[in-house]
Design a protein around this motif. Structure first.
Motif, PDB file in Angstrom:
ATOM      1  N   THR A 130       0.535   5.920   2.734  1.00 54.99           N
ATOM      2  CA  THR A 130       0.015   5.380   3.839  1.00 54.99           C
ATOM      3  C   THR A 130       0.182   3.829   3.904  1.00 54.99           C
ATOM      4  O   THR A 130      -0.318   3.118   4.986  1.00 54.99           O
ATOM      5  N   SER A 131       0.887   3.184   2.684  1.00 55.95           N
ATOM      6  CA  SER A 131       1.058   1.585   2.986  1.00 55.95           C
ATOM      7  C   SER A 131       2.078   1.339   3.998  1.00 55.95           C
ATOM      8  O   SER A 131       1.706   0.234   4.604  1.00 55.95           O
ATOM      9  N   GLY A 132       2.800   2.078   4.328  1.00 55.55           N
ATOM     10  CA  GLY A 132       4.052   1.807   5.565  1.00 55.55           C
ATOM     11  C   GLY A 132       4.892   0.909   4.833  1.00 55.55           C
ATOM     12  O   GLY A 132       5.033   0.556   3.515  1.00 55.55           O
ATOM     13  N   SER A 133       5.602  -0.164   5.732  1.00 57.67           N
ATOM     14  CA  SER A 133       6.556  -1.017   5.307  1.00 57.67           C
ATOM     15  C   SER A 133       5.734  -2.204   4.751  1.00 57.67           C
ATOM     16  O   SER A 133       4.554  -2.590   4.937  1.00 57.67           O
ATOM     17  N   PRO A 134       6.394  -2.582   3.453  1.00 60.55           N
ATOM     18  CA  PRO A 134       5.820  -3.825   2.745  1.00 60.55           C
ATOM     19  C   PRO A 134       5.494  -4.948   3.488  1.00 60.55           C
ATOM     20  O   PRO A 134       4.636  -6.046   3.537  1.00 60.55           O
ATOM     21  N   TRP A 135       6.230  -5.099   4.677  1.00 57.46           N
ATOM     22  CA  TRP A 135       6.334  -6.421   5.665  1.00 57.46           C
ATOM     23  C   TRP A 135       4.991  -6.337   6.519  1.00 57.46           C
ATOM     24  O   TRP A 135       4.486  -7.519   6.939  1.00 57.46           O
ATOM     25  N   ASN A 136       4.276  -5.286   6.418  1.00 52.85           N
ATOM     26  CA  ASN A 136       3.204  -5.290   7.478  1.00 52.85           C
ATOM     27  C   ASN A 136       1.822  -6.023   6.607  1.00 52.85           C
ATOM     28  O   ASN A 136       0.858  -5.981   7.276  1.00 52.85           O
ATOM     29  N   LEU A 137       2.212  -6.211   5.276  1.00 53.49           N
ATOM     30  CA  LEU A 137       1.384  -7.244   4.689  1.00 53.49           C
ATOM     31  C   LEU A 137       1.269  -8.695   5.488  1.00 53.49           C
ATOM     32  O   LEU A 137       0.045  -9.466   5.342  1.00 53.49           O
ATOM     33  N   LEU A 138       2.189  -8.947   5.999  1.00 53.19           N
ATOM     34  CA  LEU A 138       2.177 -10.365   6.769  1.00 53.19           C
ATOM     35  C   LEU A 138       1.443 -10.231   7.973  1.00 53.19           C
ATOM     36  O   LEU A 138       1.243 -11.248   8.745  1.00 53.19           O
TER      37      LEU A 138
ATOM     38  N   THR B  34      -5.316  -9.146  -1.000  1.00 54.81           N
ATOM     39  CA  THR B  34      -4.604  -7.893  -0.498  1.00 54.81           C
ATOM     40  C   THR B  34      -5.230  -6.599  -1.125  1.00 54.81           C
ATOM     41  O   THR B  34      -5.949  -6.431  -2.183  1.00 54.81           O
ATOM     42  N   PRO B  35      -5.127  -5.341  -0.410  1.00 60.05           N
ATOM     43  CA  PRO B  35      -5.510  -4.174  -0.930  1.00 60.05           C
ATOM     44  C   PRO B  35      -5.381  -3.802  -2.247  1.00 60.05           C
ATOM     45  O   PRO B  35      -4.197  -4.008  -2.732  1.00 60.05           O
ATOM     46  N   ARG B  36      -6.055  -3.136  -3.002  1.00 65.74           N
ATOM     47  CA  ARG B  36      -5.825  -2.890  -4.562  1.00 65.74           C
ATOM     48  C   ARG B  36      -4.704  -2.105  -4.858  1.00 65.74           C
ATOM     49  O   ARG B  36      -3.743  -2.155  -5.692  1.00 65.74           O
ATOM     50  N   HIS B  37      -4.453  -1.178  -3.822  1.00 66.66           N
ATOM     51  CA  HIS B  37      -3.199  -0.110  -4.125  1.00 66.66           C
ATOM     52  C   HIS B  37      -1.869  -0.601  -3.325  1.00 66.66           C
ATOM     53  O   HIS B  37      -0.767   0.029  -3.672  1.00 66.66           O
ATOM     54  N   ARG B  38      -1.870  -2.107  -3.034  1.00 70.49           N
ATOM     55  CA  ARG B  38      -0.605  -2.756  -2.740  1.00 70.49           C
ATOM     56  C   ARG B  38      -0.521  -4.026  -3.371  1.00 70.49           C
ATOM     57  O   ARG B  38       0.338  -4.940  -3.017  1.00 70.49           O
ATOM     58  N   HIS B  39      -1.052  -4.178  -4.572  1.00 70.40           N
ATOM     59  CA  HIS B  39      -0.944  -5.483  -5.310  1.00 70.40           C
ATOM     60  C   HIS B  39       0.727  -5.539  -5.760  1.00 70.40           C
ATOM     61  O   HIS B  39       1.253  -6.698  -5.705  1.00 70.40           O
ATOM     62  N   GLY B  40       1.219  -4.169  -6.076  1.00 71.41           N
ATOM     63  CA  GLY B  40       2.600  -4.652  -6.408  1.00 71.41           C
ATOM     64  C   GLY B  40       3.478  -4.897  -5.417  1.00 71.41           C
ATOM     65  O   GLY B  40       4.486  -5.881  -5.421  1.00 71.41           O
ATOM     66  N   GLU B  41       3.295  -4.596  -4.144  1.00 70.18           N
ATOM     67  CA  GLU B  41       4.058  -5.006  -2.844  1.00 70.18           C
ATOM     68  C   GLU B  41       3.988  -6.411  -2.687  1.00 70.18           C
ATOM     69  O   GLU B  41       5.039  -7.208  -2.496  1.00 70.18           O
ATOM     70  N   ALA B  42       2.495  -6.873  -3.062  1.00 64.32           N
ATOM     71  CA  ALA B  42       2.294  -8.228  -2.553  1.00 64.32           C
ATOM     72  C   ALA B  42       3.118  -9.288  -3.628  1.00 64.32           C
ATOM     73  O   ALA B  42       3.392 -10.460  -3.238  1.00 64.32           O
ATOM     74  N   LEU B  43       2.915  -8.934  -4.932  1.00 65.75           N
ATOM     75  CA  LEU B  43       3.635  -9.528  -6.140  1.00 65.75           C
ATOM     76  C   LEU B  43       5.034  -9.475  -5.596  1.00 65.75           C
ATOM     77  O   LEU B  43       5.912 -10.600  -6.144  1.00 65.75           O
ATOM     78  N   GLY B  44       5.872  -8.523  -5.422  1.00 61.36           N
ATOM     79  CA  GLY B  44       7.340  -8.553  -5.003  1.00 61.36           C
ATOM     80  C   GLY B  44       7.536  -9.163  -3.943  1.00 61.36           C
ATOM     81  O   GLY B  44       8.616 -10.018  -4.089  1.00 61.36           O
ATOM     82  N   MET B  45       6.700  -9.305  -2.837  1.00 64.51           N
ATOM     83  CA  MET B  45       7.017 -10.364  -1.707  1.00 64.51           C
ATOM     84  C   MET B  45       7.000 -11.790  -2.065  1.00 64.51           C
ATOM     85  O   MET B  45       7.764 -12.543  -2.130  1.00 64.51           O
TER      86      MET B  45
END
Length: 383
Positions: free
Chosen positions: A191-199, A319-330
């Motif tokens: 359910t995370s979707g694209s990493p870009w939606n973190l922005l 950032t949400p706990r389950h998206r820490h890797g995506e945030a670190l990647g960005m």
């Protein structure tokens, strides 16, 4: 937790030292074989280019697979790329080695940072663990090039490449007993979707912009100091001492921060560092003496060296706990993108308006951006 953190830092040092060793040895070999400075610059850029394009996929992979699988893959890729340079020590293969070692190190570091963030139970512990982790690259930046240089002088390039190829395996030995955290639930994975939606989150956008500005300051200092030192007739030893003072100061502040973490607030440290950087950049072109440049370099190292643990702590809280890797990647993508693009921009700008104006313009931008840091505390969420 301390024992596990020590093992993870040691693993990080081993992997990162493989890359930093090759980052010194491969260009040196290319120069000795008669390749042009442009070719050497391209070779160096490949270490960062791989991390730009792999950072987001590596972050998502870490979110889904945890620590051990990404690190095991990174160890295999880095070792394979390094061994290619042992067997075929030619320029084209060195370029491939740069891509594999750079990309593999970036993947492993993201997985390690994500795992370490889960060791923390509160904001203070987050600042402490990331202060310790920030010391690892400082150690590997010393060990990797030194070990490669000694081996090159004693036994030649192939022996140096072979030693560097062994380091990733040591990283795996150090962390093979690490216990994985609880895996993500399947519904969270999908359910995370694209990493870009973190922005879409305004606080996260501010943090990424701050991160990019401060990463650019590292690039400006590393690139411009040799230029400005050469213009003033400083010796190579003096220029190296100025840059070395910066690195030592950055390491020293990171060593102190675990004990100061309980008394530090992320937004205050980052905002203060941005204002201090703006002031120091304004003064840098005005000083002439080597000792004065060294003093400013030390102060700048203290300011910029304090930022990474605070940015990492803030990122994990925003950032949400389950998206820490995506945030670190960005974050990694932004830093490595800056390392690729900024030297080109800085060289062009310096030739056009002079290096002093580069310092002043970048300092003004960072100073003007400091209010973004003070506002970070308004959106921080619990870990």
């Amino acid at each position: 937790m301390r024992a596990e953190l020590a093992r993870l830092i040691t693993a990080q040092v081993c992997l990162h030292a493989c890359m930093t060793g090759f980052r010194m040895a491969a260009p040196l070999m290319a120069l000795r074989e008669g390749h042009s400075p442009v070719a050497v610059g391209m070779l160096l850029a490949l270490f960062a280019v791989a991390q730009v394009f792999l950072a987001l996929p590596a972050g998502r992979y870490a979110d889904r697979r945890g620590l051990r699988k990404p690190v095991r893959l990174a160890v295999g890729v880095a070792t394979g790329g390094a061994l290619l340079a042992v067997v075929f020590p030619v320029y084209g293969v060195l370029c491939l080695t740069a891509l594999t070692c750079g990309g593999a190190t970036g993947m492993a570091v993201i997985a390690l940072q994500r795992h370490v963030g889960r060791l923390a139970t509160d904001a203070t512990t987050l600042k402490q663990v990331f202060s310790w982790m920030a010391i690892g690259p400082s150690i590997s930046n010393f060990i990797g090039p030194l070990a490669a240089g000694v081996m090159i002088d004693s036994f030649g390039f192939r022996a140096a490449f072979l030693l560097l190829a062994l380091l990733p395996s040591l990283a795996w030995i150090w962390m093979r007993g690490t216990v994985e955290h609880e895996p993500l639930a399947p519904e969270q994975r999908n359910t995370s979707g694209s990493p870009w939606n973190l922005l879409l989150d305004a606080a996260f956008r501010r943090l990424m912009l701050i991160n990019w500005m401060l990463a650019s300051c590292w690039d400006v200092h590393t690139f411009i100091v040799p230029v400005i030192g050469h213009e003033r007739g400083l010796s190579a030893t003096a220029i190296g001492a100025v840059l070395g003072a910066f690195a030592l100061a950055a390491t020293a502040i990171r060593l102190a921060m675990p004990w100061l973490a309980a008394h530090l607030r992320e937004s205050v440290v980052i905002g203060s560092a941005m204002l201090a950087t703006a002031l120091l950049f304004a003064l840098y072109p005005l000083v002439q003496a080597t000792w004065a440049m060294g003093l400013l370099s030390i102060l700048l190292g203290l300011a910029l060296g304090s930022v990474q643990p605070m940015v990492m702590s803030t990122l994990h809280q925003l950032t949400p706990r389950h998206r820490h890797g995506e945030a670190l990647g960005m974050r990694a993508m932004a830093i490595n993108g800056s390392s690729v693009v900024m030297p080109l921009l800085l060289g062009s700008a310096g030739a056009l308006v002079g290096v002093a104006w580069v310092f002043w313009v970048v300092g003004a931008v960072v100073g003007a951006g400091s209010p973004l840091a003070w506002r970070l505390k308004l959106r921080a969420r619990s870990h």
